[in-house]
Scaffold this active site. Structure first.
Site, short mmCIF file in Angstrom:
data_model
loop_
_atom_site.label_atom_id
_atom_site.label_comp_id
_atom_site.label_asym_id
_atom_site.label_seq_id
_atom_site.Cartn_x
_atom_site.Cartn_y
_atom_site.Cartn_z
N GLN A 284 0.83 -1.20 0.00
CA GLN A 284 0.00 0.00 0.00
C GLN A 284 0.87 1.26 0.00
OE1 GLN A 284 -3.17 0.21 -0.44
NE2 GLN A 284 -4.29 -1.45 0.54
N TYR A 313 -5.96 -13.05 -1.23
CA TYR A 313 -5.28 -11.92 -1.88
C TYR A 313 -4.22 -11.37 -0.93
CZ TYR A 313 -9.58 -12.12 -4.70
OH TYR A 313 -10.63 -12.53 -5.49
N GLU A 334 -2.32 -16.33 -2.75
CA GLU A 334 -2.07 -15.22 -3.67
C GLU A 334 -1.59 -15.81 -4.99
OE1 GLU A 334 -1.53 -12.10 -5.63
OE2 GLU A 334 -1.91 -11.53 -3.54
N ASP A 382 -8.96 -8.77 0.39
CA ASP A 382 -8.46 -7.44 -0.01
C ASP A 382 -8.19 -7.49 -1.51
OD1 ASP A 382 -7.44 -4.92 -0.15
OD2 ASP A 382 -5.61 -5.33 0.98
N CYS A 409 -11.10 -1.26 -2.29
CA CYS A 409 -10.59 -0.01 -2.85
C CYS A 409 -11.53 0.53 -3.92
CB CYS A 409 -9.19 -0.19 -3.42
SG CYS A 409 -9.08 -1.40 -4.75
#
Length: 453
Positions: A284, A313, A334, A382, A409
């Site tokens: 991030q 994720y 992932e 996420d 997001c």
């Protein structure tokens, strides 16, 4: 009345789009207007007109919305770097809360779902720990900046407002070093030249800096020497990497990389844990607010020592490793192999032994875990902006967790996915927006879903 391109119209702005553009209507026809706020009377020039909507440019403003603030650099609006920088910060936070409320009402059909006040920053500038800056030749000089929106016209910019000021200065330093060595700028029109982008990552706490030089071809004349000069002029640099991208594409980085100097990664900390960050790791960009975001996610999950957690994720493991000490076990998944390598290394360096990580699609890995007797009580998700795949939602529901913590997001795909989960008996109970991207229209949020009794 027919709206015509290049004609001027005097209008009153009556709304904001989800991107923060002012919206005016002329006999029902919507025009989206940059740098315009509700209740402002403006004369605009229609710069683009389609069948259903158009775009306008402010030529004259007759009054200011009380929430307007002075724009430090109009290029930050024109490029899309800081498209909300004409709004006061309190107004930006309310705008983001309202955008989530709107999509929950229109898409998820959940008008009663509580959306808390957006949590903002004390200082909403200079927060980005990563920059990806294009390089072009302008008047025989290497020039850095950002593209004008919807174009490939470079706007020369040196102060990006939202990036770590040390990164802004480093971009100038690296650019000028490349200029001294007569490195040729990439020409995207005919796919010639050499240097395409300067990418810089800087640890928020460690201050370790990585410089990535994205080049069109592999052969880098005096590349090592250039890296040594960069290190000399920027003492924080611990890694200089050449990334090769020979394709004629908008994708910034290629697959092939070569270390010119120092390490392959930089280190930084998040919620007290240390992470290695490689050139293409997802990490991030706002460390300070990411700590707020993840802590809220952990608090909403109300974890205990008997919990089994799936971190879907998972990236380089930042969420799962932040909470591992509170639970019995963490399982991360992932699709990016390098990220899983980083996650395993990050678990080891932080002394965390109750976390396992696998490469693959979560919707395929989770059913196998279920067959192996792994029964998560909490699932953290996420996902990228496109949200969750339908098959993942089905797999996560089949795992039968008590709670799902959804970090989003993109409010629109969040709303769509909450509606899907509701059909499977998982009820969203609270949404907490967190502003990871001040001066832009992007907003992160954490939503708690619980299984219906």
């Amino acid at each position: 009345m027919t709206i015509e391109k290049n004609q001027t119209y005097t209008v009153t702005i009556d709304d904001l789009s989800y991107e923060g553009l002012g919206v005016a209507h002329i006999e029902g026809f919507p025009l989206f207007v940059e740098n315009a706020l509700p209740d402002e009377k403006v004369t605009i020039k229609a710069v683009k007109v389609g069948k259903k909507f158009g775009y306008g440019k402010v030529m004259e403003r007759f009054n200011d919305n009380p929430e307007r603030q002075e724009v430090k650099d109009l290029d930050l609006l024109r490029s899309g770097i800081a498209p909300l920088s004409h709004m006061t910060y309190d107004y930006q936070l309310r705008f983001k809360q309202e955008q989530i409320q709107k999509v929950l009402k229109s898409i998820a059909k959940m008008p009663e779902l509580p959306v808390e006040t957006t949590l903002g920053m004390e200082d909403p500038f200079g927060y980005r720990n990563k920059a990806q800056i294009p390089v072009q030749k302008v008047e025989n000089k290497l020039t850095t900046g950002f593209y004008r929106k919807n174009s490939h016209t470079l706007l020369p910019i040196e102060n990006y407002l939202i990036q770590d000021p040390a990164i802004d200065q480093a971009i100038i330093t690296v650019r000028d070093i490349l200029q001294r060595f007569n490195v040729k700028a990439y020409n995207e029109r005919d796919n010639t030249g050499f240097i395409r982008h300067i990418v810089i990552r800087r640890g928020h706490y460690s201050h370790e800096m990585m410089v990535i030089l994205v080049t069109r071809t592999e052969r880098f004349f005096k590349g090592v020497e250039i890296a040594e000069v960069i290190k000399k002029e920027l003492p924080e640099v611990v890694s200089v990497i050449q990334n090769v991208n020979p394709e004629k594409t908008n994708v910034i980085m290629g697959r092939e990389e070569k270390v010119l100097l120092g390490k392959t990664t930089i280190d930084d900390t998040l919620l007290g844990k240390t992470y290695r960050i490689s050139s293409q790791s997802f990490y991030q960009v706002n460390t300070e607010q990411t700590e707020v975001l993840y802590q809220i996610a952990i608090d909403l999950a109300d974890l205990n020592k008997e919990d089994i957690v799936v971190d879907a994720y998972c990236g380089i493991g930042t969420i799962g490793l932040s909470l591992a000490e509170k639970v019995k076990h963490v399982y991360g998944v992932e699709i990016v192999p390098q990220a899983i390598e980083d996650a395993k290394a990050n678990a080891k360096r932080n002394g965390i032994e109750n976390a396992n990580y696998e490469v693959g699609k979560a919707e395929k890995i989770m059913p196998r875990w279920a067959r192996e007797g792994i029964e998560p009580s909490v699932v953290f998700v996420d996902p990228p902006r496109k949200g969750l795949d339908e098959k993942f939602i089905e797999a996560s529901v089949a795992a039968n967790p008590e709670k799902i913590v959804y970090i989003s997001c993109n409010p629109a795909t969040l709303a769509r996915d909450l509606k899907r989960y509701e059909a499977f008996g998982y009820q969203a109970v609270k949404v907490q927006p967190v502003d990871l991207f001040p001066q832009t229209h992007h907003v992160e949020s954490v939503t708690l879903l619980v299984k219906a009794v």
